[in-house]
Design a protein around this motif. Structure first.
Motif, PDB file in Angstrom:
ATOM      1  N   LEU A 108      -7.973   5.409  11.660  1.00 40.69           N
ATOM      2  CA  LEU A 108      -7.684   6.842  11.692  1.00 40.69           C
ATOM      3  C   LEU A 108      -7.480   7.420  13.084  1.00 40.69           C
ATOM      4  O   LEU A 108      -6.711   8.369  13.258  1.00 40.69           O
ATOM      5  N   ILE A 109      -8.139   6.850  14.082  1.00 39.65           N
ATOM      6  CA  ILE A 109      -7.966   7.399  15.433  1.00 39.65           C
ATOM      7  C   ILE A 109      -6.510   7.279  15.904  1.00 39.65           C
ATOM      8  O   ILE A 109      -5.926   8.277  16.347  1.00 39.65           O
ATOM      9  N   PRO A 110      -5.881   6.112  15.831  1.00 45.01           N
ATOM     10  CA  PRO A 110      -4.485   6.059  16.293  1.00 45.01           C
ATOM     11  C   PRO A 110      -3.548   6.913  15.451  1.00 45.01           C
ATOM     12  O   PRO A 110      -2.641   7.561  15.986  1.00 45.01           O
ATOM     13  N   LEU A 111      -3.762   6.933  14.129  1.00 40.01           N
ATOM     14  CA  LEU A 111      -2.893   7.716  13.256  1.00 40.01           C
ATOM     15  C   LEU A 111      -3.007   9.197  13.595  1.00 40.01           C
ATOM     16  O   LEU A 111      -1.998   9.903  13.751  1.00 40.01           O
ATOM     17  N   LYS A 112      -4.233   9.694  13.728  1.00 40.02           N
ATOM     18  CA  LYS A 112      -4.405  11.122  13.991  1.00 40.02           C
ATOM     19  C   LYS A 112      -4.010  11.492  15.416  1.00 40.02           C
ATOM     20  O   LYS A 112      -3.565  12.610  15.679  1.00 40.02           O
ATOM     21  N   THR A 113      -4.137  10.565  16.339  1.00 42.35           N
ATOM     22  CA  THR A 113      -3.703  10.823  17.706  1.00 42.35           C
ATOM     23  C   THR A 113      -2.188  10.968  17.776  1.00 42.35           C
ATOM     24  O   THR A 113      -1.652  11.864  18.439  1.00 42.35           O
ATOM     25  N   LEU A 114      -1.496  10.100  17.065  1.00 38.15           N
ATOM     26  CA  LEU A 114      -0.034  10.081  17.121  1.00 38.15           C
ATOM     27  C   LEU A 114       0.628  11.033  16.135  1.00 38.15           C
ATOM     28  O   LEU A 114       1.684  11.590  16.425  1.00 38.15           O
ATOM     29  N   GLU A 115       0.029  11.220  14.955  1.00 38.56           N
ATOM     30  CA  GLU A 115       0.734  11.907  13.873  1.00 38.56           C
ATOM     31  C   GLU A 115      -0.116  12.985  13.192  1.00 38.56           C
ATOM     32  O   GLU A 115       0.022  13.196  11.997  1.00 38.56           O
ATOM     33  N   PHE A 116      -0.988  13.670  13.932  1.00 37.61           N
ATOM     34  CA  PHE A 116      -1.954  14.548  13.272  1.00 37.61           C
ATOM     35  C   PHE A 116      -1.284  15.585  12.371  1.00 37.61           C
ATOM     36  O   PHE A 116      -1.740  15.840  11.255  1.00 37.61           O
ATOM     37  N   ASP A 117      -0.214  16.207  12.831  1.00 38.01           N
ATOM     38  CA  ASP A 117       0.415  17.272  12.052  1.00 38.01           C
ATOM     39  C   ASP A 117       1.394  16.765  11.007  1.00 38.01           C
ATOM     40  O   ASP A 117       1.972  17.572  10.263  1.00 38.01           O
ATOM     41  N   GLU A 118       1.585  15.448  10.942  1.00 39.83           N
ATOM     42  CA  GLU A 118       2.476  14.883   9.922  1.00 39.83           C
ATOM     43  C   GLU A 118       1.841  13.714   9.177  1.00 39.83           C
ATOM     44  O   GLU A 118       2.515  13.013   8.423  1.00 39.83           O
ATOM     45  N   GLY A 119       0.559  13.503   9.376  1.00 41.58           N
ATOM     46  CA  GLY A 119      -0.129  12.379   8.741  1.00 41.58           C
ATOM     47  C   GLY A 119      -0.392  12.625   7.270  1.00 41.58           C
ATOM     48  O   GLY A 119      -0.825  13.701   6.865  1.00 41.58           O
ATOM     49  N   VAL A 120      -0.122  11.607   6.475  1.00 42.87           N
ATOM     50  CA  VAL A 120      -0.282  11.697   5.027  1.00 42.87           C
ATOM     51  C   VAL A 120      -1.247  10.610   4.563  1.00 42.87           C
ATOM     52  O   VAL A 120      -1.135   9.449   4.961  1.00 42.87           O
ATOM     53  N   ASN A 121      -2.186  10.994   3.714  1.00 44.66           N
ATOM     54  CA  ASN A 121      -3.098  10.049   3.076  1.00 44.66           C
ATOM     55  C   ASN A 121      -2.456   9.631   1.752  1.00 44.66           C
ATOM     56  O   ASN A 121      -2.244  10.469   0.864  1.00 44.66           O
ATOM     57  N   VAL A 122      -2.125   8.363   1.630  1.00 43.85           N
ATOM     58  CA  VAL A 122      -1.492   7.848   0.418  1.00 43.85           C
ATOM     59  C   VAL A 122      -2.467   6.905  -0.278  1.00 43.85           C
ATOM     60  O   VAL A 122      -3.045   6.029   0.365  1.00 43.85           O
ATOM     61  N   THR A 123      -2.652   7.090  -1.583  1.00 47.74           N
ATOM     62  CA  THR A 123      -3.515   6.177  -2.331  1.00 47.74           C
ATOM     63  C   THR A 123      -2.647   5.111  -2.988  1.00 47.74           C
ATOM     64  O   THR A 123      -1.831   5.415  -3.859  1.00 47.74           O
ATOM     65  N   LEU A 124      -2.820   3.868  -2.554  1.00 47.60           N
ATOM     66  CA  LEU A 124      -2.079   2.737  -3.107  1.00 47.60           C
ATOM     67  C   LEU A 124      -2.913   2.072  -4.196  1.00 47.60           C
ATOM     68  O   LEU A 124      -4.124   2.239  -4.260  1.00 47.60           O
ATOM     69  N   GLY A 125      -2.259   1.320  -5.066  1.00 44.71           N
ATOM     70  CA  GLY A 125      -2.979   0.519  -6.055  1.00 44.71           C
ATOM     71  C   GLY A 125      -3.277   1.220  -7.358  1.00 44.71           C
ATOM     72  O   GLY A 125      -3.890   0.620  -8.249  1.00 44.71           O
ATOM     73  N   LEU A 126      -2.859   2.475  -7.504  1.00 44.07           N
ATOM     74  CA  LEU A 126      -3.059   3.209  -8.749  1.00 44.07           C
ATOM     75  C   LEU A 126      -1.748   3.236  -9.541  1.00 44.07           C
ATOM     76  O   LEU A 126      -0.668   3.077  -8.966  1.00 44.07           O
ATOM     77  N   PRO A 127      -1.816   3.492 -10.854  1.00 45.92           N
ATOM     78  CA  PRO A 127      -0.573   3.595 -11.632  1.00 45.92           C
ATOM     79  C   PRO A 127       0.212   4.864 -11.327  1.00 45.92           C
ATOM     80  O   PRO A 127       1.358   4.988 -11.736  1.00 45.92           O
ATOM     81  N   ILE A 128      -0.401   5.831 -10.636  1.00 45.11           N
ATOM     82  CA  ILE A 128       0.279   7.074 -10.286  1.00 45.11           C
ATOM     83  C   ILE A 128       0.539   7.129  -8.790  1.00 45.11           C
ATOM     84  O   ILE A 128      -0.071   6.407  -8.001  1.00 45.11           O
ATOM     85  N   ILE A 129       1.448   8.027  -8.403  1.00 51.33           N
ATOM     86  CA  ILE A 129       1.703   8.310  -6.991  1.00 51.33           C
ATOM     87  C   ILE A 129       0.783   9.446  -6.575  1.00 51.33           C
ATOM     88  O   ILE A 129       0.729  10.488  -7.232  1.00 51.33           O
ATOM     89  N   ARG A 130       0.048   9.241  -5.496  1.00 50.77           N
ATOM     90  CA  ARG A 130      -0.811  10.310  -4.989  1.00 50.77           C
ATOM     91  C   ARG A 130      -0.741  10.359  -3.467  1.00 50.77           C
ATOM     92  O   ARG A 130      -0.916   9.351  -2.783  1.00 50.77           O
ATOM     93  N   THR A 131      -0.454  11.542  -2.943  1.00 49.75           N
ATOM     94  CA  THR A 131      -0.483  11.770  -1.508  1.00 49.75           C
ATOM     95  C   THR A 131      -1.327  13.010  -1.221  1.00 49.75           C
ATOM     96  O   THR A 131      -1.596  13.816  -2.107  1.00 49.75           O
TER      97      THR A 131
END
Length: 333
Positions: free
Chosen positions: A271-294
């Protein structure tokens, strides 16, 4: 394609105002049509406080979304409450939970093509009987998926990261890492990158746990004992996996060009590199479920709610990404 379902999030947080901002920017950003499950009054009040001229269109059925979207923000009837930014309470938590529950059901049943969740307060939800550690675990339970299959990926324009261990003490990470955990989550990541992100041959780069990736055992043996054998097994399965790489050099501009996702050993390493580089455009995506969730990769931000300071970039990015993934699934169905 069906519209996206948005849960309201905690009405005392920044969720309502960034949803309003996202709708205001929807034409410019060419976002997939979406509807919000409840909170019409909350959304209108949040928009007014933010200085946004927001029209809402109350709908009785998600099928009305596409027609209504051109006229205003479609909001499903039946759930609402007062707007008191920065003052979370049980009433708001109940509204947030009801919105999340209904939005999830619409997505699970195919009425919505994807789910975008606004930020919630775990502490507030616990006060009204929410027993899950977070929204991700709740979604896995509702979808009938093992909790271990719900893999968190943080995605931004130039970086995607996946923490193998999430909400645990740093002292516990070494004991939690094992061959099965690494391989299981890596398979889910590789499959999701191919299915939902359109990457034909995903490249996964694994971070080491210790400084300098252990430096041959001088600073710990997790790399040689656990991580390297797991990477070798993944390669034998045909997954393009490299590492373990020293984590301090994995996130430079040049290094990021060599992989599609960085598989990290613990929460902050991802999370540190992601939030440092992309804080205002960072998306949490849940993989592995039958649905799409962001979801936007930030919290409720009660301290700035209603003050016109919240950046809607991550919410816009979450809606855009959910729409892109849903479109790929619809095209490949």
């Amino acid at each position: 394609m069906s519209p996206l379902a948005l849960s309201l999030g905690d009405p005392a947080g920044i969720g309502p105002e960034i949803i309003a901002c996202a709708y205001a920017a929807s034409k410019r950003e060419k976002l997939t049509p979406f509807f919000v499950v409840g909170g019409a009054e909350v959304l209108r009040a949040a928009a007014k406080q933010r200085g946004i001229a927001l029209e809402t269109v109350q709908i009785a059925d998600p099928a009305e979304t596409t027609r209504a979207f051109a006229s205003g923000l479609p909001v499903l009837d039946g759930l609402d409450g007062p707007y008191e930014p920065g003052a979370p309470d049980k009433h708001g938590a109940r509204l947030a939970l009801a919105s999340l529950t209904q939005a999830t059901e619409f997505t699970r049943n195919g009425i919505a093509s994807g789910l975008v969740t606004a930020p919630i307060s775990k502490a507030e939800l616990a006060e009204v009987g929410f027993s899950h550690p977070g929204q991700t675990e709740f979604l896995a339970s509702v979808c009938g998926s093992p909790e271990r299959d719900a893999v968190m990926m943080l995605a931004g324009p130039s970086l995607r990261t996946v923490p193998l261990t999430v909400h645990c003490a740093l002292a516990e990470v070494s004991a939690l890492l094992n061959h099965d955990l690494i391989c299981h989550k890596a398979r889910i990541v590789a499959a999701a990158l191919a299915r939902d992100f359109g990457i034909e041959r995903p490249r996964l780069a694994f971070a080491g746990l210790n400084p300098h990736a252990g430096e041959g055992g001088r600073f710990g043996d997790e790399e040689t004992r656990i991580i390297e054998p797991a990477i070798a097994a993944l390669r034998e399965e045909g997954i393009d996996a490299t590492g373990p790489h020293p984590a301090d050099a994995m996130f430079t501009p040049r290094a990021r060009l060599r992989y599609h996702a960085a598989i990290c050993m613990y929460h902050d390493q991802a999370l540190i590199p992601l939030k440092t580089l992309e804080f205002d455009e960072g998306v949490n995506v849940t993989l592995g479920l039958p649905i799409i969730r962001t979801s936007p990769d930030h919290g409720t931000a009660f301290d700035i709610a209603g003050k016109g300071l919240a950046d809607a970039g991550a919410m816009i990015a979450a809606i855009r990404l959910a729409g892109e993934c849903a479109e790929r699934r619809a095209r490949d169905a």
